[in-house]
Design a protein around this motif. Sequence first.
Motif, PDB file in Angstrom:
ATOM      1  N   PRO A  91       0.802  -1.226   0.000  1.00  0.00           N
ATOM      2  CA  PRO A  91       0.000   0.000   0.000  1.00  0.00           C
ATOM      3  C   PRO A  91       0.838   1.281   0.000  1.00  0.00           C
ATOM      4  N   PHE A  92       1.940   1.300   0.770  1.00  0.00           N
ATOM      5  CA  PHE A  92       2.738   2.530   0.802  1.00  0.00           C
ATOM      6  C   PHE A  92       3.414   2.790  -0.548  1.00  0.00           C
ATOM      7  N   GLU A  93       3.759   1.723  -1.279  1.00  0.00           N
ATOM      8  CA  GLU A  93       4.375   1.897  -2.602  1.00  0.00           C
ATOM      9  C   GLU A  93       3.370   2.488  -3.587  1.00  0.00           C
ATOM     10  N   ARG A  94       2.140   1.998  -3.543  1.00  0.00           N
ATOM     11  CA  ARG A  94       1.082   2.517  -4.423  1.00  0.00           C
ATOM     12  C   ARG A  94       0.753   3.964  -4.055  1.00  0.00           C
ATOM     13  N   THR A  95       0.704   4.258  -2.748  1.00  0.00           N
ATOM     14  CA  THR A  95       0.438   5.621  -2.281  1.00  0.00           C
ATOM     15  C   THR A  95       1.536   6.559  -2.750  1.00  0.00           C
ATOM     16  N   ALA A  96       2.775   6.117  -2.663  1.00  0.00           N
ATOM     17  CA  ALA A  96       3.913   6.925  -3.116  1.00  0.00           C
ATOM     18  C   ALA A  96       3.782   7.250  -4.597  1.00  0.00           C
ATOM     19  N   LYS A  97       3.342   6.274  -5.373  1.00  0.00           N
ATOM     20  CA  LYS A  97       3.195   6.470  -6.819  1.00  0.00           C
ATOM     21  C   LYS A  97       2.043   7.441  -7.122  1.00  0.00           C
ATOM     22  N   ILE A  98       0.937   7.310  -6.400  1.00  0.00           N
ATOM     23  CA  ILE A  98      -0.229   8.181  -6.630  1.00  0.00           C
ATOM     24  C   ILE A  98       0.138   9.641  -6.397  1.00  0.00           C
TER      25      ILE A  98
ATOM     26  N   GLN B 231       3.241  10.850  -5.979  1.00  0.00           N
ATOM     27  CA  GLN B 231       4.593  11.153  -6.434  1.00  0.00           C
ATOM     28  C   GLN B 231       5.466  11.653  -5.286  1.00  0.00           C
ATOM     29  N   ILE B 232       5.473  10.850  -4.204  1.00  0.00           N
ATOM     30  CA  ILE B 232       6.290  11.128  -3.029  1.00  0.00           C
ATOM     31  C   ILE B 232       7.165   9.905  -2.749  1.00  0.00           C
ATOM     32  N   SER B 233       8.077  10.031  -1.813  1.00  0.00           N
ATOM     33  CA  SER B 233       8.959   8.909  -1.482  1.00  0.00           C
ATOM     34  C   SER B 233       8.186   7.828  -0.727  1.00  0.00           C
ATOM     35  N   ASN B 234       8.737   6.627  -0.719  1.00  0.00           N
ATOM     36  CA  ASN B 234       8.115   5.531   0.039  1.00  0.00           C
ATOM     37  C   ASN B 234       8.039   5.881   1.524  1.00  0.00           C
ATOM     38  N   GLU B 235       9.074   6.535   2.039  1.00  0.00           N
ATOM     39  CA  GLU B 235       9.088   6.919   3.457  1.00  0.00           C
ATOM     40  C   GLU B 235       7.971   7.913   3.765  1.00  0.00           C
ATOM     41  N   SER B 236       7.771   8.863   2.874  1.00  0.00           N
ATOM     42  CA  SER B 236       6.689   9.839   3.068  1.00  0.00           C
ATOM     43  C   SER B 236       5.326   9.162   2.987  1.00  0.00           C
ATOM     44  N   ALA B 237       5.202   8.198   2.105  1.00  0.00           N
ATOM     45  CA  ALA B 237       3.941   7.472   1.969  1.00  0.00           C
ATOM     46  C   ALA B 237       3.654   6.651   3.231  1.00  0.00           C
ATOM     47  N   LYS B 238       4.683   6.004   3.784  1.00  0.00           N
ATOM     48  CA  LYS B 238       4.514   5.258   5.042  1.00  0.00           C
ATOM     49  C   LYS B 238       4.070   6.206   6.152  1.00  0.00           C
ATOM     50  N   TYR B 239       4.719   7.363   6.233  1.00  0.00           N
ATOM     51  CA  TYR B 239       4.376   8.376   7.232  1.00  0.00           C
ATOM     52  C   TYR B 239       2.915   8.785   7.087  1.00  0.00           C
ATOM     53  N   LEU B 240       2.505   9.054   5.856  1.00  0.00           N
ATOM     54  CA  LEU B 240       1.128   9.478   5.587  1.00  0.00           C
ATOM     55  C   LEU B 240       0.133   8.412   6.051  1.00  0.00           C
ATOM     56  N   LEU B 241       0.340   7.162   5.653  1.00  0.00           N
ATOM     57  CA  LEU B 241      -0.582   6.081   6.020  1.00  0.00           C
ATOM     58  C   LEU B 241      -0.604   5.869   7.531  1.00  0.00           C
ATOM     59  N   ASN B 242       0.568   5.888   8.168  1.00  0.00           N
ATOM     60  CA  ASN B 242       0.627   5.699   9.624  1.00  0.00           C
ATOM     61  C   ASN B 242      -0.087   6.820  10.364  1.00  0.00           C
TER      62      ASN B 242
ATOM     63  N   ASN C  96      -6.703  -0.353   8.343  1.00  0.00           N
ATOM     64  CA  ASN C  96      -5.432  -0.871   7.822  1.00  0.00           C
ATOM     65  C   ASN C  96      -5.014  -0.060   6.591  1.00  0.00           C
ATOM     66  N   HIS C  97      -3.753  -0.206   6.222  1.00  0.00           N
ATOM     67  CA  HIS C  97      -3.207   0.574   5.103  1.00  0.00           C
ATOM     68  C   HIS C  97      -3.927   0.284   3.795  1.00  0.00           C
ATOM     69  N   ALA C  98      -4.343  -0.954   3.589  1.00  0.00           N
ATOM     70  CA  ALA C  98      -5.033  -1.318   2.345  1.00  0.00           C
ATOM     71  C   ALA C  98      -6.359  -0.561   2.217  1.00  0.00           C
ATOM     72  N   LEU C  99      -7.092  -0.431   3.313  1.00  0.00           N
ATOM     73  CA  LEU C  99      -8.366   0.297   3.287  1.00  0.00           C
ATOM     74  C   LEU C  99      -8.128   1.789   3.034  1.00  0.00           C
ATOM     75  N   ILE C 100      -7.105   2.340   3.667  1.00  0.00           N
ATOM     76  CA  ILE C 100      -6.779   3.757   3.449  1.00  0.00           C
ATOM     77  C   ILE C 100      -6.427   3.980   1.977  1.00  0.00           C
ATOM     78  N   LEU C 101      -5.604   3.105   1.417  1.00  0.00           N
ATOM     79  CA  LEU C 101      -5.226   3.209   0.011  1.00  0.00           C
ATOM     80  C   LEU C 101      -6.448   3.115  -0.894  1.00  0.00           C
ATOM     81  N   GLU C 102      -7.334   2.183  -0.607  1.00  0.00           N
ATOM     82  CA  GLU C 102      -8.553   2.029  -1.410  1.00  0.00           C
ATOM     83  C   GLU C 102      -9.363   3.321  -1.393  1.00  0.00           C
ATOM     84  N   PHE C 103      -9.445   3.952  -0.224  1.00  0.00           N
ATOM     85  CA  PHE C 103     -10.178   5.215  -0.112  1.00  0.00           C
ATOM     86  C   PHE C 103      -9.473   6.318  -0.910  1.00  0.00           C
TER      87      PHE C 103
END
Length: 89
Positions: free
Chosen positions: A6-13, A15-26, A38-45
């Motif tokens: 999920p954090f990799e997909r969020t990073a791609k959406i 256009q941020i780093s994987n670390e920033s995407a992890k931070y965002l989801l957390n 969970n991260h998957a539900l957040i990503l789906e939203f």
Amino acid sequence: MQKIKPFERTAKIFQISNESAKYLLNHVQKSFKVEKPNHALILEFIESQSYEFVPTPYDIASAMKENKVWDYEIKSPPAKLEDEEDLYS
């Protein structure tokens, strides 16, 4: 075949780093008081929305609650940062 996290997909959406995407989801999770999505539900939203910029974690969490995607109690919004008054102008 390797599954995209999920954090990799969020990073791609956004256009941020994987670390920033992890931070965002957390921090979206931390915006809720007890029950955390969970991260998957957040990503789906996130994918169902058409964000033109990277929203704050609290904005995502409150939108999830408003749309009844995750209808659990949310914490108070974080304090807004304000610039100090310019003393030398």
